[in-house]
Design a protein around this motif. Structure first.
Motif, PDB file in Angstrom:
ATOM      1  N   SER A  45       0.819  -1.211   0.000  1.00 27.17           N
ATOM      2  CA  SER A  45       0.000   0.000   0.000  1.00 27.17           C
ATOM      3  C   SER A  45       0.855   1.265   0.000  1.00 27.17           C
ATOM      4  O   SER A  45       1.841   1.355   0.734  1.00 27.17           O
ATOM      5  N   PRO A  46       0.457   2.271  -0.786  1.00 24.50           N
ATOM      6  CA  PRO A  46       1.183   3.546  -0.761  1.00 24.50           C
ATOM      7  C   PRO A  46       1.074   4.264   0.577  1.00 24.50           C
ATOM      8  O   PRO A  46       1.830   5.196   0.843  1.00 24.50           O
ATOM      9  N   THR A  47       0.153   3.831   1.426  1.00 17.72           N
ATOM     10  CA  THR A  47       0.036   4.422   2.754  1.00 17.72           C
ATOM     11  C   THR A  47       1.119   3.915   3.702  1.00 17.72           C
ATOM     12  O   THR A  47       1.264   4.446   4.806  1.00 17.72           O
ATOM     13  N   ASN A  48       1.865   2.903   3.289  1.00 15.91           N
ATOM     14  CA  ASN A  48       2.952   2.346   4.100  1.00 15.91           C
ATOM     15  C   ASN A  48       4.174   2.044   3.243  1.00 15.91           C
ATOM     16  O   ASN A  48       4.744   0.951   3.324  1.00 15.91           O
ATOM     17  N   GLY A  49       4.553   2.995   2.410  1.00 15.95           N
ATOM     18  CA  GLY A  49       5.743   2.803   1.601  1.00 15.95           C
ATOM     19  C   GLY A  49       5.630   1.652   0.625  1.00 15.95           C
ATOM     20  O   GLY A  49       6.621   1.003   0.298  1.00 15.95           O
ATOM     21  N   PHE A  50       4.420   1.393   0.130  1.00 14.65           N
ATOM     22  CA  PHE A  50       4.149   0.247  -0.729  1.00 14.65           C
ATOM     23  C   PHE A  50       4.570  -1.046  -0.038  1.00 14.65           C
ATOM     24  O   PHE A  50       5.102  -1.964  -0.656  1.00 14.65           O
ATOM     25  N   GLY A  51       4.310  -1.078   1.271  1.00 14.01           N
ATOM     26  CA  GLY A  51       4.505  -2.280   2.067  1.00 14.01           C
ATOM     27  C   GLY A  51       3.211  -2.630   2.763  1.00 14.01           C
ATOM     28  O   GLY A  51       2.131  -2.098   2.459  1.00 14.01           O
ATOM     29  N   ASP A  52       3.320  -3.521   3.733  1.00 15.87           N
ATOM     30  CA  ASP A  52       2.148  -4.052   4.405  1.00 15.87           C
ATOM     31  C   ASP A  52       1.587  -3.053   5.407  1.00 15.87           C
ATOM     32  O   ASP A  52       2.319  -2.250   5.987  1.00 15.87           O
ATOM     33  N   THR A  53       0.292  -3.130   5.625  1.00 17.36           N
ATOM     34  CA  THR A  53      -0.357  -2.373   6.693  1.00 17.36           C
ATOM     35  C   THR A  53      -0.531  -3.241   7.931  1.00 17.36           C
ATOM     36  O   THR A  53      -1.115  -2.790   8.913  1.00 17.36           O
ATOM     37  N   PRO A  70      -5.211  -0.341   8.925  1.00 16.79           N
ATOM     38  CA  PRO A  70      -5.316  -1.003  10.227  1.00 16.79           C
ATOM     39  C   PRO A  70      -6.573  -1.853  10.374  1.00 16.79           C
ATOM     40  O   PRO A  70      -6.575  -2.837  11.115  1.00 16.79           O
ATOM     41  N   GLY A  71      -7.660  -1.490   9.671  1.00 19.26           N
ATOM     42  CA  GLY A  71      -8.912  -2.230   9.781  1.00 19.26           C
ATOM     43  C   GLY A  71      -9.020  -3.421   8.862  1.00 19.26           C
ATOM     44  O   GLY A  71     -10.093  -4.042   8.773  1.00 19.26           O
ATOM     45  N   ARG A  72      -7.962  -3.786   8.176  1.00 19.51           N
ATOM     46  CA  ARG A  72      -8.002  -4.945   7.282  1.00 19.51           C
ATOM     47  C   ARG A  72      -8.223  -6.213   8.112  1.00 19.51           C
ATOM     48  O   ARG A  72      -7.591  -6.424   9.150  1.00 19.51           O
ATOM     49  N   MET A  73      -9.107  -7.082   7.639  1.00 22.24           N
ATOM     50  CA  MET A  73      -9.431  -8.301   8.359  1.00 22.24           C
ATOM     51  C   MET A  73      -9.477  -9.471   7.400  1.00 22.24           C
ATOM     52  O   MET A  73      -9.716  -9.303   6.205  1.00 22.24           O
ATOM     53  N   GLY A  74      -9.243 -10.675   7.945  1.00 21.68           N
ATOM     54  CA  GLY A  74      -9.274 -11.893   7.160  1.00 21.68           C
ATOM     55  C   GLY A  74      -8.202 -12.846   7.630  1.00 21.68           C
ATOM     56  O   GLY A  74      -7.401 -12.509   8.511  1.00 21.68           O
TER      57      GLY A  74
END
Length: 476
Positions: free
Chosen positions: A108-116, A131-135
């Motif tokens: 994600s571009p929100t984290n340097g094109f890394g994981d959230t 932060p709200g990603r679930m699964g």
């Protein structure tokens, strides 16, 4: 006079590999001190700190200009139109056969094109990125995709690699796990070949419902893209044969994804500007931290910057660092070990027990953008990750998952077999004063961060609409 002799000794030490100790099997994010380490960098006056740091950088051949070498090493300019096509594909679930994930879901571009997330969530997610990603989780944290153009190996177990040690040189072949092997060696750069893989990964994008193997999955991805008029138009604008009526082929899809990644070079951090002759680019505290990193603490031995490391702060080798083993309560993967709560790392690739628990040294550029650290996100604060490595043996017993998300707070995997394989340089506790620790963290967090990679600078890359007409993922 005494200060001059001390400074000269430091610079000489910086120019000898023996002064920093040999790194045989040392893990990511390590902080070690060699025997008889000099202490002069702790007490050096400000002017001396600059001289010492310049000496260390010169000894490492550090230029701060690696970003400027990209197009020369590609042998051509970056194709901005192809890169923008790759950007649209990056965020479009059209190539995720589970219809709920795409490259941007984990990069994600929100984290340097890394994981959230501390550990990635791939398919069967709630279509949220943040932060709200679930699964159900995968097995490891997704590393950042920025600057990967310069990486000679990719993934935490280096299962994708250029055999020449140069991602721009495919003459010795590009090696991938079966079934690809070296069949992708005809492709011009490691990232182009790597783009063949994510759509075929069941836990990342493909899901578990589509029958067939990798070739079948790729054929379905390309069928979807060819069936989308807007993508036919966009690919036709770049590839004359498509414009002439030929079908889009997977090589063209891979080239577009890689071309977008070639635009994600963010290597203009304060340390780079300092190396290029801007003495005020680093604060006094960051300079002290840098002298520890390149000198007495010996971090650069494995978080290397010379030669094939391409100033990326990694030797791109596999090491055992003694990281606590985190196993989620719900996962799409089967973990290793008798209790299915371990990650054998490099052994999964080589089949060799001696490679158990070994992972690639983590590149450190822009690590301030990461929400977690280490291959399994065992630490969510940089301070805790550094402290752990100052005394891995002593800290292991007190490690707690309390700071992790609820589904990662269960019992950790066994640590004793991991510590049995711990690199000898990590077996000896390292004493840093609180001020030294703060200086080290300031250098790692801020001295290695390219401001252009901050989320507020990159969010504009997320498209509002997708060529496929599918609903975009929701980025927090």
């Amino acid at each position: 006079m005494q200060g001059t002799r001390m400074l000269e000794r430091l610079v000489v030490l910086a120019m000898t590999g023996a002064a920093l100790g040999a790194c045989t099997d040392v893990g990511p994010e390590r902080v070690v001190v060699p025997a008889a380490a000099p202490r002069a960098d702790r007490a050096a006056a400000p002017d001396d700190v600059d001289a010492v740091l310049r000496g260390y950088l010169a000894a490492q051949g550090y230029t701060g200009r690696v970003a400027q070498t990209l197009e020369a090493r590609l042998g051509r300019p970056v194709d901005r139109r192809l890169a923008d096509l790759g950007r649209l594909l990056w965020f479009d679930p059209i190539h995720g056969l589970n219809d709920d994930n795409t490259c941007g879901g984990c990069h994600s571009p929100t984290n340097g094109f890394g994981d959230t997330q501390p550990i990635a969530i791939g398919v069967d997610n709630n279509r949220v990125v943040g932060p709200g990603r679930m699964g159900p989780r995968n097995q490891r944290r997704t590393p950042m995709a920025i600057n990967t153009a310069f990486y000679p190996t990719l993934m935490w177990n280096s299962r994708f690699r250029s055999l020449s040690g140069d991602p721009f040189d495919n003459r010795q072949g590009l090696e991938f796990p079966a079934p690809e092997g070296r069949t992708l060696s005809y492709l011009p750069q490691l990232l182009v070949a790597q783009a063949f893989i994510p759509p075929t990964e069941r836990v990342e994008a493909a899901g578990f419902h589509f029958p067939g193997g990798n070739a079948d999955i790729r054929a379905e991805v390309i069928r979807r893209i060819n069936a989308t008029p807007r993508y036919r138009e966009l690919f036709g604008g770049v590839f004359p044969e498509v414009r002439g009526g030929a079908p889009i082929v997977y090589d063209e899809f891979a080239r577009a994804i890689a071309e977008f990644e070639f635009t994600l070079v963010f290597a203009n951090a304060p340390i780079d500007r300092y190396a290029r002759g801007e003495p005020g680019a680093l604060t006094a505290q960051q300079k002290r931290g840098a002298t520890l990193f390149f000198g007495r603490a010996g971090c650069v031995t494995c978080h290397a910057v010379s030669g094939p490391s391409n100033e990326m702060f990694s030797d791109f080798r596999q090491h055992v660092a003694g990281i606590p083993q985190i196993a989620p309560t719900r996962s799409n993967m089967t973990f290793d070990g008798p209790a299915a709560n371990e990650d054998f790392g490099l052994e999964q690739v080589t089949g060799k027990r001696d490679n158990r628990y070994a992972f690639r040294t983590s590149p450190l550029r822009n690590l301030a953008l990461q929400p977690a650290f280490m291959h399994d996100g065992a630490f969510v604060r940089l301070e805790d990750a550094v402290r752990y490595h100052l005394d891995a043996l002593g800290s292991a017993a007190g490690y707690t998952t309390a700071a992790l998300p609820p589904d990662l707070r269960g019992p950790t995997g066994p640590i004793a077999p991991v510590l049995t394989r711990l690199d000898p340089l990590l077996r000896r506790p390292v004493a840093l004063t609180p001020d030294e620790l703060d200086a080290m963290i300031a250098f790692l967090r801020d001295g290695l961060l390219d401001p252009a990679a901050r989320p507020e600078r990159l969010r504009h890359l997320i498209p509002d609409r997708l060529p496929s007409g599918r609903t975009p993922l929701s980025f927090q």
